[in-house]
Design a protein around this motif. Structure first.
Motif: not given
Length: 287
Positions: A216-218, A239-244
């Motif tokens: 859920s965070e990616a 791919s990376g953290p959805i926050s950035r």
């Protein structure tokens, strides 16, 4: 003093004994599966009743084996007749092929990671999953990365979606239409019809996304790597953290991902053609 072994009959008995002991460890359903595959490989499609007659295996067992092979993509069913797919023929070459793709793609993956700072993944279809054959992790403290050799579900990953988008339609349908799609997060697509529609959009755009569907965070974006005749052989993703990391469809990172996948495709085709040409030149002339 060396003592010669002249008694041959006991040796044959020992060999027979070993064969009998080995047979005890054989799994009947595996034996039946290969009997069925052997008959399918000899014919241009067989009905259930024909396979039952040719193999001598119970009809209910043949049906269950065929259903499993259909689910895994090794068999196709058209108008009540079954035939093997190219997946079975390619199985023995998968390891060599994946190593060639990995070797060609790795320099491109390193440059892509250095440019955007996120994790770069290379994946291939393995039965009903996607296997990571190479991962170049982000150097950031906060990152999402899998290890090479691990697998993810096709329906919940950008890699899986783009591989299905460019795969044979019958094969893609066999992986989606005859199974329950596991729920991994609240964002995971669970409805086959919705997934088929998203795969069609991915084919049209040339890339697929995973918006927190495996984790859920990616966030992940993937593009296809094509071989000869534009057949999909692998996929490349970032791919990376959805926050950035949550690029839109016109984001430069997606365009760069696509151009990198295209460059790998071209280099892979050239590499395979060169290997084949060199192998042909190395063959001795026919007298």
């Amino acid at each position: 003093m060396v003592k010669e072994l002249n008694a041959r009959t006991p040796v044959r008995q020992d060999a027979t004994h070993r064969d009998e002991r080995a047979n005890r460890y054989c799994i009947p359903v595996v034996l039946n599966t290969f009997r069925i595959l052997d008959e399918l490989a000899k014919a241009d499609g067989l009905a259930l009743s024909e396979l039952t007659q040719k193999t001598g295996v119970a009809k209910s067992t043949v049906f269950r084996v065929l259903s499993t092979l259909l689910h895994l993509g090794f068999v196709l069913r058209r108008r009540g007749r079954y035939s093997v797919t190219t997946r079975l023929a390619n199985l023995a070459n998968e390891q060599a092929k994946s190593e060639t793709i990995r070797r060609v793609a790795l320099p491109f993956m390193l440059r892509l990671r250095d440019q955007f700072g996120e994790t770069i993944n290379l994946g291939m279809l393995r039965l009903d999953k996607v296997e990571y054959i190479e991962v170049v992790p982000s150097e950031s403290a906060l990152r999402f990365s899998e290890k090479a050799g691990t697998t993810v579900h096709v329906h919940a990953s950008a890699l899986g979606k783009i591989l299905l988008a460019y795969a044979d339609k019958d094969y893609a349908q066999s992986l989606i239409g005859h199974r329950t799609l596991p729920t991994l997060t609240r964002n995971t697509i669970k409805d086959p019809a919705t997934l088929i529609a998203e795969i069609a959009i991915a084919r049209q755009r040339g890339f697929a996304v995973d918006k927190g569907e495996t984790s859920s965070e990616a966030f992940c974006v993937a593009a296809p790597i094509l071989g000869k005749d534009d057949a999909v052989v692998a996929a490349l993703s970032i791919s990376g953290p959805i926050s950035r990391f949550a690029p839109r469809k016109d984001d430069p990172v997606i365009k760069k991902l696509q151009s990198t996948a295209h460059a790998i495709s071209r280099q892979l085709t050239l590499s395979i053609d060169f290997t084949r040409k060199r192998a042909k030149q190395a063959r001795p002339p026919i007298p």
